[in-house]
Design a protein around this motif. Sequence first.
Motif, mmCIF file in Angstrom:
data_model
loop_
_atom_site.group_PDB
_atom_site.id
_atom_site.type_symbol
_atom_site.label_atom_id
_atom_site.label_comp_id
_atom_site.label_asym_id
_atom_site.label_seq_id
_atom_site.Cartn_x
_atom_site.Cartn_y
_atom_site.Cartn_z
ATOM 1 N N TYR A 75 -3.871 10.211 11.664
ATOM 2 C CA TYR A 75 -3.334 9.002 12.521
ATOM 3 C C TYR A 75 -3.312 7.825 11.779
ATOM 4 C CZ TYR A 75 -3.314 5.305 16.164
ATOM 5 O OH TYR A 75 -2.943 4.336 16.623
ATOM 6 N N VAL A 76 -4.523 7.316 10.958
ATOM 7 C CA VAL A 76 -4.662 6.181 10.221
ATOM 8 C C VAL A 76 -3.541 6.146 9.054
ATOM 9 C CG1 VAL A 76 -6.166 5.039 8.560
ATOM 10 C CG2 VAL A 76 -7.148 5.636 10.637
ATOM 11 N N SER A 77 -3.574 7.344 8.571
ATOM 12 C CA SER A 77 -2.424 7.588 7.640
ATOM 13 C C SER A 77 -0.866 7.209 8.004
ATOM 14 C CB SER A 77 -2.516 8.865 6.751
ATOM 15 O OG SER A 77 -1.554 9.016 5.676
ATOM 16 N N ARG A 78 -0.670 8.086 9.025
ATOM 17 C CA ARG A 78 0.799 7.896 9.620
ATOM 18 C C ARG A 78 1.001 6.220 9.848
ATOM 19 N NH1 ARG A 78 1.194 9.896 15.104
ATOM 20 N NH2 ARG A 78 1.553 7.929 15.629
ATOM 21 N N THR A 79 -0.150 5.669 10.570
ATOM 22 C CA THR A 79 0.323 4.358 10.901
ATOM 23 C C THR A 79 0.272 3.337 9.615
ATOM 24 O OG1 THR A 79 -1.137 4.686 12.746
ATOM 25 C CG2 THR A 79 -1.206 2.438 12.217
ATOM 26 N N LEU A 80 -0.765 3.590 8.640
ATOM 27 C CA LEU A 80 -0.538 2.793 7.535
ATOM 28 C C LEU A 80 0.822 2.927 6.670
ATOM 29 C CD1 LEU A 80 -2.131 0.727 5.480
ATOM 30 C CD2 LEU A 80 -3.116 2.827 4.683
ATOM 31 N N PHE A 81 1.098 4.195 6.453
ATOM 32 C CA PHE A 81 2.070 4.304 5.470
ATOM 33 C C PHE A 81 3.631 4.274 6.319
ATOM 34 C CE2 PHE A 81 -1.182 5.790 3.165
ATOM 35 C CZ PHE A 81 -1.216 5.310 2.171
ATOM 36 N N LYS A 82 3.416 4.414 7.624
ATOM 37 C CA LYS A 82 4.879 3.870 8.311
ATOM 38 C C LYS A 82 5.286 2.573 8.276
ATOM 39 C CE LYS A 82 5.185 3.700 12.628
ATOM 40 N NZ LYS A 82 5.105 4.081 14.229
ATOM 41 N N ASN A 83 4.307 1.854 8.247
ATOM 42 C CA ASN A 83 4.132 0.139 8.270
ATOM 43 C C ASN A 83 4.343 -0.198 6.977
ATOM 44 O OD1 ASN A 83 4.446 -0.019 11.406
ATOM 45 N ND2 ASN A 83 2.219 0.321 11.273
ATOM 46 N N SER A 84 3.789 0.294 6.055
ATOM 47 C CA SER A 84 3.748 -0.017 4.620
ATOM 48 C C SER A 84 4.986 -0.098 3.903
ATOM 49 C CB SER A 84 2.723 0.573 3.938
ATOM 50 O OG SER A 84 2.887 1.741 3.375
ATOM 51 N N LYS A 85 6.041 0.718 4.336
ATOM 52 C CA LYS A 85 7.308 0.614 3.726
ATOM 53 C C LYS A 85 7.969 -0.542 3.681
ATOM 54 C CE LYS A 85 11.772 3.091 3.758
ATOM 55 N NZ LYS A 85 12.719 3.643 4.696
ATOM 56 N N VAL A 86 7.705 -1.656 4.362
ATOM 57 C CA VAL A 86 8.279 -2.891 4.602
ATOM 58 C C VAL A 86 7.747 -3.630 3.323
ATOM 59 C CG1 VAL A 86 8.427 -5.187 5.816
ATOM 60 C CG2 VAL A 86 8.576 -3.133 6.921
ATOM 61 N N TYR A 87 6.449 -3.492 3.268
ATOM 62 C CA TYR A 87 5.685 -4.131 1.820
ATOM 63 C C TYR A 87 6.296 -3.583 0.685
ATOM 64 C CZ TYR A 87 2.567 -6.041 5.312
ATOM 65 O OH TYR A 87 1.898 -6.889 6.393
ATOM 66 N N MET A 88 6.405 -2.268 0.488
ATOM 67 C CA MET A 88 7.197 -1.430 -0.486
ATOM 68 C C MET A 88 8.302 -2.114 -0.945
ATOM 69 S SD MET A 88 4.760 0.166 -1.964
ATOM 70 C CE MET A 88 3.128 1.062 -1.986
ATOM 71 N N MET A 89 9.238 -2.077 0.094
ATOM 72 C CA MET A 89 10.626 -2.717 -0.132
ATOM 73 C C MET A 89 10.646 -3.858 -0.687
ATOM 74 S SD MET A 89 12.891 -0.287 0.607
ATOM 75 C CE MET A 89 14.190 -1.181 1.159
ATOM 76 N N ASP A 90 9.672 -5.022 -0.313
ATOM 77 C CA ASP A 90 9.721 -6.374 -0.835
ATOM 78 C C ASP A 90 8.830 -6.260 -2.194
ATOM 79 O OD1 ASP A 90 9.890 -9.075 -0.731
ATOM 80 O OD2 ASP A 90 7.609 -9.165 -0.120
ATOM 81 N N ILE A 91 8.123 -5.301 -2.657
ATOM 82 C CA ILE A 91 7.409 -5.289 -3.855
ATOM 83 C C ILE A 91 8.592 -4.933 -4.869
ATOM 84 C CG2 ILE A 91 6.004 -4.153 -5.202
ATOM 85 C CD1 ILE A 91 3.972 -4.234 -2.869
ATOM 86 N N PHE A 92 9.365 -3.628 -4.432
ATOM 87 C CA PHE A 92 10.198 -3.568 -5.413
ATOM 88 C C PHE A 92 11.699 -3.882 -4.994
ATOM 89 C CE2 PHE A 92 6.951 -0.036 -5.526
ATOM 90 C CZ PHE A 92 6.628 0.035 -6.676
ATOM 91 N N LYS A 93 11.824 -5.119 -4.371
ATOM 92 C CA LYS A 93 13.098 -5.826 -4.490
ATOM 93 C C LYS A 93 14.087 -5.010 -3.856
ATOM 94 C CE LYS A 93 11.624 -8.725 -8.447
ATOM 95 N NZ LYS A 93 10.235 -8.075 -8.673
#
Length: 128
Positions: A23-41
């Motif tokens: 549950y924690v992993s699914r929640t964290l990494f589903k929502n972290s894609k936004v940050y990754m997209m920003d980090i990797f432009k």
Amino acid sequence: METTKILIGYAIYLPVALFLTYYVSRTLFKNSKVYMMDIFKGREEIAVATNKLFETGFYLLNLGFALMILEMNNYDNSYQTLTENLSYKIGGFTIYLGLMLFLNLYFFFRGKRKAKEGQREQQIVFTA
């Protein structure tokens, strides 16, 4: 501890630890894609791949820790002690998962900040 009570403890602890990790992993990494997209432009392929690697590491660390602390001790052979041991194990594992969650968030925010600093440096070079 009686073997039956040990097995009951394992039968309760393992599914709870697995579910919490999932549950924690699914929640964290589903929502972290936004940050990754920003980090990797906006380079989605690299953002998704990096996010997946973080997710895999998260699973390995957390499941490894959950299994490492699996041992149950119940010296007076009572259900009360079993319940207390389970609450201690599950509570400790939940705290550990929370710390891992915040550590990952720290890395995401740090990566986002570094990406913005890199953008500013590039803008200064291009305007100079």
